[in-house]
Motif scaffolding. Structure first.
Motif, PDB file in Angstrom:
ATOM      1  N   THR A 122      33.232  40.354  42.869  1.00 48.97           N
ATOM      2  CA  THR A 122      33.974  41.595  43.108  1.00 48.97           C
ATOM      3  C   THR A 122      35.461  41.318  43.207  1.00 48.97           C
ATOM      4  OG1 THR A 122      32.117  42.223  44.472  1.00 48.97           O
ATOM      5  CG2 THR A 122      34.055  43.622  44.617  1.00 48.97           C
ATOM      6  N   CYS A 123      36.240  42.196  42.611  1.00 47.93           N
ATOM      7  CA  CYS A 123      37.695  42.142  42.797  1.00 47.93           C
ATOM      8  C   CYS A 123      38.125  43.460  43.423  1.00 47.93           C
ATOM      9  CB  CYS A 123      38.397  42.002  41.455  1.00 47.93           C
ATOM     10  SG  CYS A 123      38.154  40.390  40.727  1.00 47.93           S
ATOM     11  N   ALA A 124      39.279  43.437  44.071  1.00 48.86           N
ATOM     12  CA  ALA A 124      39.814  44.680  44.631  1.00 48.86           C
ATOM     13  C   ALA A 124      40.460  45.510  43.533  1.00 48.86           C
ATOM     14  CB  ALA A 124      40.826  44.358  45.718  1.00 48.86           C
ATOM     15  N   VAL A 125      40.839  44.848  42.456  1.00 52.06           N
ATOM     16  CA  VAL A 125      41.499  45.540  41.349  1.00 52.06           C
ATOM     17  C   VAL A 125      40.923  44.951  40.065  1.00 52.06           C
ATOM     18  CG1 VAL A 125      43.415  43.857  41.297  1.00 52.06           C
ATOM     19  CG2 VAL A 125      43.802  46.131  40.382  1.00 52.06           C
ATOM     20  N   ASN A 126      40.737  45.784  39.058  1.00 56.50           N
ATOM     21  CA  ASN A 126      40.301  45.245  37.763  1.00 56.50           C
ATOM     22  C   ASN A 126      41.499  45.202  36.832  1.00 56.50           C
ATOM     23  OD1 ASN A 126      37.743  44.873  38.639  1.00 56.50           O
ATOM     24  ND2 ASN A 126      36.814  46.542  37.501  1.00 56.50           N
ATOM     25  N   CYS A 127      41.955  43.979  36.548  1.00 57.13           N
ATOM     26  CA  CYS A 127      43.134  43.784  35.702  1.00 57.13           C
ATOM     27  C   CYS A 127      42.655  43.783  34.249  1.00 57.13           C
ATOM     28  CB  CYS A 127      43.808  42.462  36.049  1.00 57.13           C
ATOM     29  SG  CYS A 127      44.043  42.263  37.829  1.00 57.13           S
ATOM     30  N   ARG A 128      43.292  44.575  33.431  1.00 52.49           N
ATOM     31  CA  ARG A 128      42.755  44.784  32.074  1.00 52.49           C
ATOM     32  C   ARG A 128      42.777  43.517  31.241  1.00 52.49           C
ATOM     33  NH1 ARG A 128      39.836  48.468  33.419  1.00 52.49           N
ATOM     34  NH2 ARG A 128      39.207  48.571  31.229  1.00 52.49           N
ATOM     35  N   TYR A 129      43.646  42.568  31.563  1.00 52.02           N
ATOM     36  CA  TYR A 129      43.798  41.354  30.765  1.00 52.02           C
ATOM     37  C   TYR A 129      42.919  40.225  31.264  1.00 52.02           C
ATOM     38  CZ  TYR A 129      46.541  40.735  34.899  1.00 52.02           C
ATOM     39  OH  TYR A 129      46.906  40.700  36.227  1.00 52.02           O
ATOM     40  N   CYS A 130      42.059  40.491  32.245  1.00 51.17           N
ATOM     41  CA  CYS A 130      41.331  39.408  32.926  1.00 51.17           C
ATOM     42  C   CYS A 130      40.437  38.630  31.961  1.00 51.17           C
ATOM     43  CB  CYS A 130      40.477  39.988  34.046  1.00 51.17           C
ATOM     44  SG  CYS A 130      39.576  38.702  34.926  1.00 51.17           S
ATOM     45  N   PHE A 131      40.552  37.297  31.987  1.00 51.61           N
ATOM     46  CA  PHE A 131      39.727  36.486  31.089  1.00 51.61           C
ATOM     47  C   PHE A 131      38.266  36.481  31.519  1.00 51.61           C
ATOM     48  CE2 PHE A 131      38.810  32.663  33.562  1.00 51.61           C
ATOM     49  CZ  PHE A 131      39.803  32.670  34.533  1.00 51.61           C
ATOM     50  N   GLY A 167      36.551  33.881  42.192  1.00 49.39           N
ATOM     51  CA  GLY A 167      35.632  35.015  42.117  1.00 49.39           C
ATOM     52  C   GLY A 167      35.586  35.543  40.702  1.00 49.39           C
ATOM     53  N   GLY A 168      35.616  36.820  40.620  1.00 52.07           N
ATOM     54  CA  GLY A 168      35.993  37.808  41.611  1.00 52.07           C
ATOM     55  C   GLY A 168      37.154  37.355  42.497  1.00 52.07           C
ATOM     56  N   ASP A 169      37.205  37.954  43.656  1.00 45.66           N
ATOM     57  CA  ASP A 169      38.245  37.598  44.616  1.00 45.66           C
ATOM     58  C   ASP A 169      37.572  37.149  45.905  1.00 45.66           C
ATOM     59  OD1 ASP A 169      40.352  37.675  46.579  1.00 45.66           O
ATOM     60  OD2 ASP A 169      41.512  38.846  45.138  1.00 45.66           O
ATOM     61  N   THR A 198      43.562  34.351  45.070  1.00 47.30           N
ATOM     62  CA  THR A 198      43.317  35.744  45.458  1.00 47.30           C
ATOM     63  C   THR A 198      44.428  36.681  44.996  1.00 47.30           C
ATOM     64  OG1 THR A 198      42.977  37.208  47.348  1.00 47.30           O
ATOM     65  CG2 THR A 198      44.381  35.308  47.759  1.00 47.30           C
ATOM     66  N   ARG A 199      44.031  37.900  44.670  1.00 40.22           N
ATOM     67  CA  ARG A 199      45.005  38.949  44.384  1.00 40.22           C
ATOM     68  C   ARG A 199      44.927  40.031  45.459  1.00 40.22           C
ATOM     69  NH1 ARG A 199      48.494  41.043  40.731  1.00 40.22           N
ATOM     70  NH2 ARG A 199      48.026  42.720  39.284  1.00 40.22           N
ATOM     71  N   LEU A 200      43.975  39.880  46.356  1.00 41.58           N
ATOM     72  CA  LEU A 200      43.754  40.925  47.363  1.00 41.58           C
ATOM     73  C   LEU A 200      44.969  41.184  48.268  1.00 41.58           C
ATOM     74  CD1 LEU A 200      41.829  43.003  48.335  1.00 41.58           C
ATOM     75  CD2 LEU A 200      40.423  41.249  49.318  1.00 41.58           C
ATOM     76  N   VAL A 227      48.367  33.199  45.006  1.00 41.07           N
ATOM     77  CA  VAL A 227      48.271  34.633  44.749  1.00 41.07           C
ATOM     78  C   VAL A 227      48.574  34.891  43.274  1.00 41.07           C
ATOM     79  CG1 VAL A 227      48.772  35.343  47.122  1.00 41.07           C
ATOM     80  CG2 VAL A 227      50.666  35.053  45.495  1.00 41.07           C
ATOM     81  N   HIS A 228      48.422  36.130  42.865  1.00 33.24           N
ATOM     82  CA  HIS A 228      48.579  36.479  41.457  1.00 33.24           C
ATOM     83  C   HIS A 228      49.442  37.736  41.384  1.00 33.24           C
ATOM     84  CE1 HIS A 228      46.311  37.826  37.548  1.00 33.24           C
ATOM     85  NE2 HIS A 228      47.606  37.985  37.474  1.00 33.24           N
ATOM     86  N   VAL A 229      50.690  37.501  40.968  1.00 33.30           N
ATOM     87  CA  VAL A 229      51.654  38.600  40.852  1.00 33.30           C
ATOM     88  C   VAL A 229      52.318  38.485  39.492  1.00 33.30           C
ATOM     89  CG1 VAL A 229      53.700  39.664  41.884  1.00 33.30           C
ATOM     90  CG2 VAL A 229      52.165  38.349  43.326  1.00 33.30           C
TER      91      VAL A 229
HETATM   92  S1  SF4 Z   1      42.781  38.811  37.165  1.00 31.45           S
HETATM   93 FE1  SF4 Z   1      41.890  38.185  39.120  1.00 31.45          FE
HETATM   94  S2  SF4 Z   1      41.993  40.035  40.405  1.00 31.45           S
HETATM   95 FE2  SF4 Z   1      42.300  40.677  38.294  1.00 31.45          FE
HETATM   96  S3  SF4 Z   1      40.251  41.249  37.582  1.00 31.45           S
HETATM   97 FE3  SF4 Z   1      40.551  39.094  37.008  1.00 31.45          FE
HETATM   98  S4  SF4 Z   1      39.693  37.884  38.675  1.00 31.45           S
HETATM   99 FE4  SF4 Z   1      39.955  40.001  39.425  1.00 31.45          FE
END
Ligand code: SF4
Length: 345
Positions: A122-131, A167-169, A198-200, A227-229
């Motif tokens: 599970t992530c708190a946000v779904n980033c469209r570019y996520c691998f 994760g997920g996160d 984490t990006r949370l 973190v991921h910014v």
């Molecule tokens: S980039 Fe990180 S926070 Fe975003 S959807 Fe993918 S695993 Fe989750």
């Protein structure tokens, strides 16, 4: 206290991080509505969301500019029709071939000396570019026996000294689960370092609770939080305050970004990001080229442009604020630095 005043008091209570997580926006209609984006973007958003669900917490949305379809934070989370188009050559479902490195459920063992522990899907946000947008998280959801098996995998390999919670996160786990996992890792004598990816804290800064900071700072392990910014606007004052607590507790803070078209693909944006990270006590660590995952090709920036951006920011920032430009190549023993063809290294 009367019943009405009790309800009023409850209503004025700030939401816990778990409530914010469960109330994240999960429908394209709602996201467009809350940001005053015209409904002509709805069809594209709905078709993209069929490929990879939409999920965005309000604390992150509150940092977006209303009415601006090009907002750099919105671009990262808004599904688009492009995601459903035939991908260019080289774009695949699992660009890092993590299925091959999935040593045992919950463990990805790609690099020497360290393993990734997939703590949940599970992530708190779904980033469209996520691998990992197509990653089979359902095969990595661990029951108690599988947890034991994953920890045993680490326990019998003395050459591993670092565990990376991923994760997920990993911070979407509740404290009880997270703390017992940390305790189990602390009990493996050859593990000296724990990294938390984490990006949370960026999308729901209230996840940085005093209890979490206390547990991490009391750990026998050296803790690094990565973190991921991707854009300076993600680092609002609420995020800065939360990460300030982490910093004061002696936890190292690093950032990784992905270079994304129409989000952060200019020297000015990358410089602002590095400067803002530093004021939040975070050092820029990696700037990744996009992993070629199906559904994300519209974010792609070619290597030449990436190199020229980094060359530009090198002339304007001290070296410690310039992230390493890297790409992840399936099967390689580490991230691969992206270098100019004339580089001596
Ligand atoms: S980039 Fe990180 S926070 Fe975003 S959807 Fe993918 S695993 Fe989750």
């Amino acid at each position: 206290m009367s019943k009405i005043s009790i309800i009023a008091t409850e209503l004025s209570q700030p939401l816990s991080w778990q409530q914010q997580l469960s109330q994240a926006i999960t429908s394209p209609e709602e996201l467009l509505k809350v940001l005053n984006i015209p409904p002509n973007y709805l069809n594209g958003a709905q078709s993209g969301a069929k490929e990879f669900a939409i999920r965005v917490p309000m604390a992150f949305i509150n940092r977006m500019e209303k009415g601006n379809i090009n907002d750099p934070l919105l671009r990262q989370v808004l599904p688009l029709a492009e995601e459903t188009q035939l991908p260019p050559d080289g774009f695949v479902l699992d660009p890092l071939e993590e299925n091959i490195s999935n040593a045992t459920p919950g463990i990805i063992h790609k690099y020497k000396g360290r393993v990734l522990l997939i703590t949940n899907g599970t992530c708190a946000v779904n980033c469209r570019y996520c691998f990992r947008r197509h990653f089979p998280y359902e095969d990595n959801r661990l029951n108690t026996d599988e947890w034991t098996q994953a920890l045993d995998y680490i326990r019998v390999r003395p050459d591993i000294n670092e565990v990376i919670l991923s994760g997920g996160d990993p911070l979407t786990n509740n404290d009880q689960r997270l703390f017992s996992l940390i305790s189990a890792i602390e009990n493996i004598p050859h593990i000296t370092r724990l990294r938390i990816h984490t990006r949370l804290p960026i999308v729901i800064p209230d996840r940085i609770t005093h209890a979490l900071v206390k547990r991490l700072s009391g750990s026998s392990l050296a803790i690094v939080m990565v973190v991921h910014v991707n854009h300076a606007n993600e680092l609002g004052e609420d995020v800065a305050d939360a990460l300030g607590l982490v910093h004061k507790a002696g936890i190292h803070l690093l950032n990784q970004s992905v270079l994304l078209k129409d989000v952060n693909d200019s020297a000015d944006e990358l410089i602002s990001l590095s400067e803002r990270l530093f004021t939040c006590h975070i050092l820029p660590y990696y700037l990744h080229l996009l992993d070629p995952v199906i559904g994300a090709h519209h974010f792609d920036i070619n290597k030449e442009k990436a190199l020229s951006l980094v060359a530009d920011i090198l002339t304007q920032l001290p070296g410690f604020l310039v992230p390493k430009l890297v790409q992840e190549i399936a099967g390689e023993a580490s991230k691969t630095p992206v270098l100019h063809p004339n580089s001596p290294y």
